[in-house]
Design an enzyme around this catalytic site. Sequence first.
Site, PDB file in Angstrom:
ATOM      1  N   HIS A   1       8.064   5.647   1.945  1.00 23.21           N
ATOM      2  CA  HIS A   1       8.065   6.396   0.683  1.00 23.21           C
ATOM      3  C   HIS A   1       6.652   6.704   0.223  1.00 23.21           C
ATOM      4  CE1 HIS A   1       6.861   2.817  -1.565  1.00 23.21           C
ATOM      5  NE2 HIS A   1       7.940   2.145  -1.176  1.00 23.21           N
TER       6      HIS A   1
ATOM      7  N   CYS B   1       8.701  -2.084   1.988  1.00 27.45           N
ATOM      8  CA  CYS B   1       8.676  -0.704   2.461  1.00 27.45           C
ATOM      9  C   CYS B   1       7.293  -0.314   2.967  1.00 27.45           C
ATOM     10  CB  CYS B   1       9.086   0.246   1.340  1.00 27.45           C
ATOM     11  SG  CYS B   1      10.729  -0.078   0.684  1.00 27.45           S
TER      12      CYS B   1
END
Length: 594
Positions: free
Chosen positions: A466, A474
């Site tokens: 992201h 992430c």
Amino acid sequence: MAPCLRGPLRIALLLLGLAVPISERASAAIDPTLALFLGYSKAINVVAISPNGRQAVTGGQDNLVRLWDVPTGLLLRTLDAQAIRIYALAFSPDGQFILAAGSDATLRLFAVRTGELVTTMEGHASDVLSVAIAPDGRRVLSASKDKTLKLWDMETGQLAQTLEGHSSDVTAVVFAPDGGRALSASADKTLKLWNLETGQPESTFEGHGDAVTSLAVSPDGLQAVSASKDKTLKLWDIGSGHLLRTFEGHSSETTTLAFANGGRILSGGADRTLKLWDAQTGALVRTFEGHADAVASVALSVDGSLAISGSPDKMLKIWDLDGGHVRRTIDLQSESFSPNGYRNFFKGVSAAKTADPADVDKRLREKGMKRGDPVFLRIFKADLEAELWIKGVDGFALFATYPICAWSGQLGPKLAEGDAQTPEGFYTIGKGQLNPNSRYHRAFNIGYPNLFDRAYSRTGSHLMVHGACASVGCYAMTDAFIDELWLLVTAALDAGQERVGVHAFPFRMTDERLAAFDWHPWADFWRDLKPAYDLFEESRIPPQVSVCNKRYVVQPGRADSKSAPALRLACPKPPLASSGLAPVALPKPDHRFP
């Protein structure tokens, strides 16, 4: 909000700046340069380096010992030493164990490979200020504020004997090279040479005018150097106990020292400086300035060319001893450090919100590519890089290498919901995994857990690539770079690519890098990732990956396929391909992985 965006921000940092030519990688506002030994929000008391120079360990004003990979600067693991303050650290001669001690008067021996507590040694009545491990790795010495030294059996943790003779705090201890004798230093202003068979001192070295704070032995074992609150260093002949030389130059107490290569001595003091001395002449070679508080600890690289210093000013400095300058200053009290000790380059806000489609199309045309061509992603954690490959006539070609701004956890795969680990392994992205309205701009769900993860009952969800620069689980790319990836990935999916492959590796899987991490608890898992890395390096075609007997296995992919091969739960036939090797037998059931 995706789970990977909650909680403290954590990333792993690259030791050296990226060296990829600017024409071959995306330009970055983030500079992932030298970032060794990040992790402390409080003062640092002690630093030690492993015998092979590949790992370092640090301890400070909290109860945690942190183990680092020196070449990459990555935090390998955190050990709970339980003491409120860590004063003493040592590696075993084979580098397999770490000994830690501090304010709770207890010694703890940890296994480097697993991080497990192996042995606890209890018996001191006050803080342990120094520890040493015998050259044969069988015995341990500890020095304490209780005025004693204690000799321990390292394997069993049993106390062998207590050495008494100092009249004040015992501040430092080292074994002589023969292992049968040891040197200690004390706040009583003396050094003592001990016979470890009898437990009695053979000689006492007197000459300092105040407490002795630190002690080191020359590489040949013939000389010792001591530091003192009297602002001096003294060089001693161990055999005779004679004072050979006094070094004067610090304007306040000397607190730490080490023998450097080439007959040099490095000292640190409460005057906030480090000084490099010629041991034979006593001459001051140079002074290093930069700390805002006392220098608490120094450690040297294996070749003696670099020094690392820690201080209560919450800064670590890496010094070039030959060049006479600081290579890097790392400010551990910066607002960008979160309480858990990991660094966030900036706080989830990216300078640019969109990529320029016209610029992307221009760069594509220059390489004979276009939006809508099939794409393939490779991620390298330790290298802080993500590669985007685009399919052409003769396989996939590299379009761009993007810097990863943040990832969380440590090297190794994700195991469970909430462990804040970023995944490693083989994943795919389909249209249903796209989130154009992520809190962090745009996001791709990589599809964790995959078939391999589920075979080990691993849990977790919403593991993303992201935007922004914040991560708990992430890969954060910044908004500008995720925008460019979004343009190319969505165009490929819209043009008919069913799945985009994502191969997430701990580092570039060269033979040399893998061999360097052979000691690591996840080395077996990484060896099963390597054939996919090798096969793509050779063919430039994403390989077919299957899960067979709870292990990844690899076969060549199809050159005419537009989509990444789906991960299969199968044992392929014929026998599997392994890069550079003859076909290997199908793997037997494997339960090596936690």
